[in-house]
Design an enzyme around this catalytic site. Structure first.
Site, PDB file in Angstrom:
ATOM      1  N   ARG A  12      61.534  56.840  63.006  1.00  0.00           N
ATOM      2  CA  ARG A  12      61.723  57.291  64.385  1.00  0.00           C
ATOM      3  C   ARG A  12      60.703  58.353  64.701  1.00  0.00           C
ATOM      4  NH1 ARG A  12      67.647  58.915  66.080  1.00  0.00           N
ATOM      5  NH2 ARG A  12      67.625  60.185  64.208  1.00  0.00           N
ATOM      6  N   THR A  53      59.881  61.084  70.557  1.00  0.00           N
ATOM      7  CA  THR A  53      60.360  60.090  71.528  1.00  0.00           C
ATOM      8  C   THR A  53      61.590  59.342  71.022  1.00  0.00           C
ATOM      9  OG1 THR A  53      59.011  58.359  70.514  1.00  0.00           O
ATOM     10  CG2 THR A  53      57.965  59.682  72.234  1.00  0.00           C
ATOM     11  N   ASP A  79      72.418  62.954  58.005  1.00  0.00           N
ATOM     12  CA  ASP A  79      71.323  62.010  57.774  1.00  0.00           C
ATOM     13  C   ASP A  79      71.688  61.132  56.582  1.00  0.00           C
ATOM     14  OD1 ASP A  79      68.855  60.903  56.574  1.00  0.00           O
ATOM     15  OD2 ASP A  79      67.898  61.974  58.213  1.00  0.00           O
ATOM     16  N   ASP A  91      69.103  61.017  53.687  1.00  0.00           N
ATOM     17  CA  ASP A  91      69.098  62.252  52.879  1.00  0.00           C
ATOM     18  C   ASP A  91      70.330  62.340  51.993  1.00  0.00           C
ATOM     19  OD1 ASP A  91      66.677  63.338  53.611  1.00  0.00           O
ATOM     20  OD2 ASP A  91      67.496  64.401  55.345  1.00  0.00           O
TER      21      ASP A  91
HETATM   22  N1  URA Z   1      70.387  58.458  61.395  1.00  0.00           N
HETATM   23  C1  URA Z   1      71.174  59.128  60.509  1.00  0.00           C
HETATM   24  O1  URA Z   1      70.959  59.063  59.301  1.00  0.00           O
HETATM   25  N2  URA Z   1      72.187  59.873  60.999  1.00  0.00           N
HETATM   26  C2  URA Z   1      72.466  59.961  62.311  1.00  0.00           C
HETATM   27  O2  URA Z   1      73.432  60.649  62.677  1.00  0.00           O
HETATM   28  C3  URA Z   1      71.634  59.260  63.217  1.00  0.00           C
HETATM   29  C4  URA Z   1      70.599  58.511  62.732  1.00  0.00           C
END
Ligand code: URA
Length: 210
Positions: free
Chosen positions: A105, A109, A201, A204
């Site tokens: 991503r 944007t 995330d 992560d």
């Molecule tokens: N990607 C993720 O890993 N967590 C989110 O909350 C949104 C996108």
């Protein structure tokens, strides 16, 4: 919200998602629970696979019994977090082929940029199940589905652990033909594109990178 949406309504799913949501959950537990949930999702998303009868002999008698028939399967992971769902799914679907789509991503944007694409040569002849734990804006999922359609795939499903209403709307707009299976639908996205309350995330937390 989406014309073809299944939210898995099962106490085990909700319980395991709570473990993932909890900030105290360690990396090893997070991975294990994602694997368990992914296996449950594989079960749910394949419930409409075709079967055919074959003749077999049990220890007691000969009989006609069902086996999976029709197109073969392919799982597509949207990297990198999608990789965390593969192990659980192939426990149930050991013969499935696997492809990878790499999209990141753009932090400004939030638009998806493709950096990797490797799928089986006969992908257009398979049932394709795209996996990504988090359906946030829906931009990555939408781009991956478009890419696969460009490659001739006609049988597509999308599977995620958590979905935001914004992502479901994106998929409803761009890919209303693609069924979506999710473990839960959360409230909204925050200003950074994270699902609220979400689980943070997913990449992560799966790979212990933060
Ligand atoms: N990607 C993720 O890993 N967590 C989110 O909350 C949104 C996108």
């Amino acid at each position: 919200m989406h014309p073809n949406l299944i939210e898995i309504d099962h106490p085990l799913m909700k319980h395991k998602l709570t473990i993932l949501r909890n900030v105290e959950t360690t990396t090893d537990n997070f991975r294990r629970v994602v694997r368990e949930i992914a296996a449950m999702m594989a079960y749910e998303v394949t419930r409409d696979l075709q079967t055919e009868l074959v003749t077999i002999t049990t220890p007691v008698a000969q009989c006609e019994a069902p086996v999976i028939a029709g197109k073969k399967l392919c799982l597509i992971s949207i990297m990198r977090a999608g990789n965390g769902m593969l192990d659980g799914m192939i426990e149930l679907l050991p013969g499935a082929r696997i492809g990878h789509v790499g999209l990141y991503r753009d932090p400004r944007t939030l638009e998806p940029i493709e950096y990797y694409y490797k799928v089986p040569e006969d992908i257009d002849e398979r049932h394709v199940i795209v996996v990504d734990p988090m359906l946030a804006t829906g931009n990555s999922a939408s781009a991956a589905l478009s890419r696969l359609k460009d490659d001739g795939v006609s049988s597509l499903k999308f599977v995620c652990l958590l979905a935001a209403p914004e992502g479901l709307e994106t998929l409803a707009r761009n890919h209303p033909d693609v069924p979506v299976t999710t473990g839960a639908i959360d409230s909204h996205l925050d200003e950074h594109g994270y699902i609220v309350p979400g689980l943070g995330d997913a990449g992560d937390r799966l790979f212990g990178t933060r």
